[in-house]
Design a protein around this motif. Sequence first.
Motif, PDB file in Angstrom:
ATOM      1  N   VAL A 333       0.863  -1.184   0.000  1.00 27.35           N
ATOM      2  CA  VAL A 333       0.000   0.000   0.000  1.00 27.35           C
ATOM      3  C   VAL A 333       0.899   1.233   0.000  1.00 27.35           C
ATOM      4  CG1 VAL A 333      -1.864   1.231   1.151  1.00 27.35           C
ATOM      5  CG2 VAL A 333      -1.730  -1.274   1.328  1.00 27.35           C
ATOM      6  N   LEU A 334       0.727   2.093  -1.003  1.00 26.40           N
ATOM      7  CA  LEU A 334       1.539   3.298  -1.137  1.00 26.40           C
ATOM      8  C   LEU A 334       0.658   4.529  -1.207  1.00 26.40           C
ATOM      9  CD1 LEU A 334       4.232   2.354  -3.840  1.00 26.40           C
ATOM     10  CD2 LEU A 334       4.546   2.542  -1.367  1.00 26.40           C
ATOM     11  N   ALA A 335       1.129   5.606  -0.600  1.00 28.00           N
ATOM     12  CA  ALA A 335       0.473   6.912  -0.723  1.00 28.00           C
ATOM     13  C   ALA A 335       1.303   7.779  -1.657  1.00 28.00           C
ATOM     14  CB  ALA A 335       0.346   7.573   0.636  1.00 28.00           C
ATOM     15  N   CYS A 336       0.639   8.527  -2.521  1.00 28.13           N
ATOM     16  CA  CYS A 336       1.344   9.412  -3.438  1.00 28.13           C
ATOM     17  C   CYS A 336       1.917  10.601  -2.664  1.00 28.13           C
ATOM     18  CB  CYS A 336       0.416   9.885  -4.553  1.00 28.13           C
ATOM     19  SG  CYS A 336      -0.846  11.066  -4.010  1.00 28.13           S
ATOM     20  N   GLY A 337       2.792  11.339  -3.320  1.00 29.55           N
ATOM     21  CA  GLY A 337       3.459  12.447  -2.658  1.00 29.55           C
ATOM     22  C   GLY A 337       2.874  13.809  -2.945  1.00 29.55           C
ATOM     23  N   CYS A 374       6.338  11.950 -13.550  1.00 32.33           N
ATOM     24  CA  CYS A 374       5.779  13.286 -13.333  1.00 32.33           C
ATOM     25  C   CYS A 374       6.206  13.804 -11.961  1.00 32.33           C
ATOM     26  CB  CYS A 374       4.256  13.257 -13.404  1.00 32.33           C
ATOM     27  SG  CYS A 374       3.588  12.844 -15.029  1.00 32.33           S
ATOM     28  N   THR A 375       6.510  15.069 -11.881  1.00 31.23           N
ATOM     29  CA  THR A 375       6.891  15.653 -10.602  1.00 31.23           C
ATOM     30  C   THR A 375       5.655  16.142  -9.852  1.00 31.23           C
ATOM     31  OG1 THR A 375       7.134  17.904 -11.464  1.00 31.23           O
ATOM     32  CG2 THR A 375       9.054  16.444 -11.620  1.00 31.23           C
ATOM     33  N   CYS A 376       5.798  16.247  -8.537  1.00 22.12           N
ATOM     34  CA  CYS A 376       4.693  16.760  -7.728  1.00 22.12           C
ATOM     35  C   CYS A 376       4.328  18.183  -8.147  1.00 22.12           C
ATOM     36  CB  CYS A 376       5.062  16.738  -6.242  1.00 22.12           C
ATOM     37  SG  CYS A 376       5.129  15.092  -5.522  1.00 22.12           S
TER      38      CYS A 376
END
Length: 399
Positions: A333-337, A374-376
């Motif tokens: 499980v990952l959360a985006c930044g 893609c960058t934040c």
Amino acid sequence: MDSLPSTPSDSSVLPQGCQQLGRLGASPLHEESLHPWTSRDQLVDLLLVLAATQTAEHEGISAAGSTAASRRFTALADAELLIHGPAGQRRWPLPPLPAGVSPALLSHVAARRLKLNPQVAALGLTQRPNFPHLEIEALDQGPSACLSSGAAMPLPRVQHLWRRGELLGRRLQRPLVLAECVPGGTTTAQAVLTALGVEVAHLISGSARHPPQQLKQALVTGGLQRASLGAHPAPEQILAAVGDPFQAFASGVLVGAVSSGQPLLLGGGCQMLAVLALAMQALPASQRERLASQVLIGTTGWLADEGAAATSQSPLGGLVDATAGLVDTSLSVLACGVRFHSSTHQPLLDYERGYVKEGVGAGALLLLAQLRGCTCSDLVRDCERALEQLLNRPVTSTP
């Protein structure tokens, strides 16, 4: 839980600001496990599942629309926004929100960056979509009943949805991003996980800034008491008692995907953990680790961080561990930044204040965009431009 692997993940493979959730229940992440999602040459499909439950009719149960009447059209409006974008012609008005903006806007931004063409499946809606969609069941099935009844759906309906999902999962030819829009869905997720034997009342979030935990728990307790499921109920029995159409269909997709072997990126938090748990319970123990190795759950940083300041681990991280303990295998499980701290647009800043948080696959799609380079800052800038377009473009008609 002692049997779960505890090999640390390689944090260097994660993009800026991304975080892995769970401790004992977290699966090790390495470049090879993320390859289907990091490779820009790998084509990916996107499926958004729309569904409805009368659980959403309760006052205060969901912030995905300020009124029960508006929540009946949330799924349609969000799907249109994802498909056509903020500048496109849309029939369905976005429901009024206490604050923030529909997460479908964020999903559209990421999907456009990724050049994805969303497909939509519609289950149990009160109105027929006016855009192309997969017809999984007859429209007259309508929303599932409120889970507090203990009889949310007839068992034959659950079995039909599960079979249709399983067929789709077996036929997958590419990695699939699976997203959902189900007002009231976090409450049905709580009911399902509780019926599976996981203590989750303090771990479930929702679209409101302060989720109505007492109301959710009262509905869940009442529904399970009326259902009288007994010890060790089958997943389909649980769904018939307290589930929603999305859960039945999505659980089938996951079970079917074991045969196709295709990777799955599930967009959301507790709702996706609930369907993963249902699918795991339906599989032989020998196939559970195989499914777990195919599945990555992607969510937003707002949901991942919710409540973390008060404890050593966020409620969602605790839910990951609790679910992993139930199915006896580690989970990814990952959360985006992506965050909006620096934005000057109030509806986006509202996400930082605890409103909306997630939905329509926003976290998974933003995560995928990051994994593919893609960058934040670029994604935040795209979200700001999309919001400006949205605020300056009314819908073309009302339903």
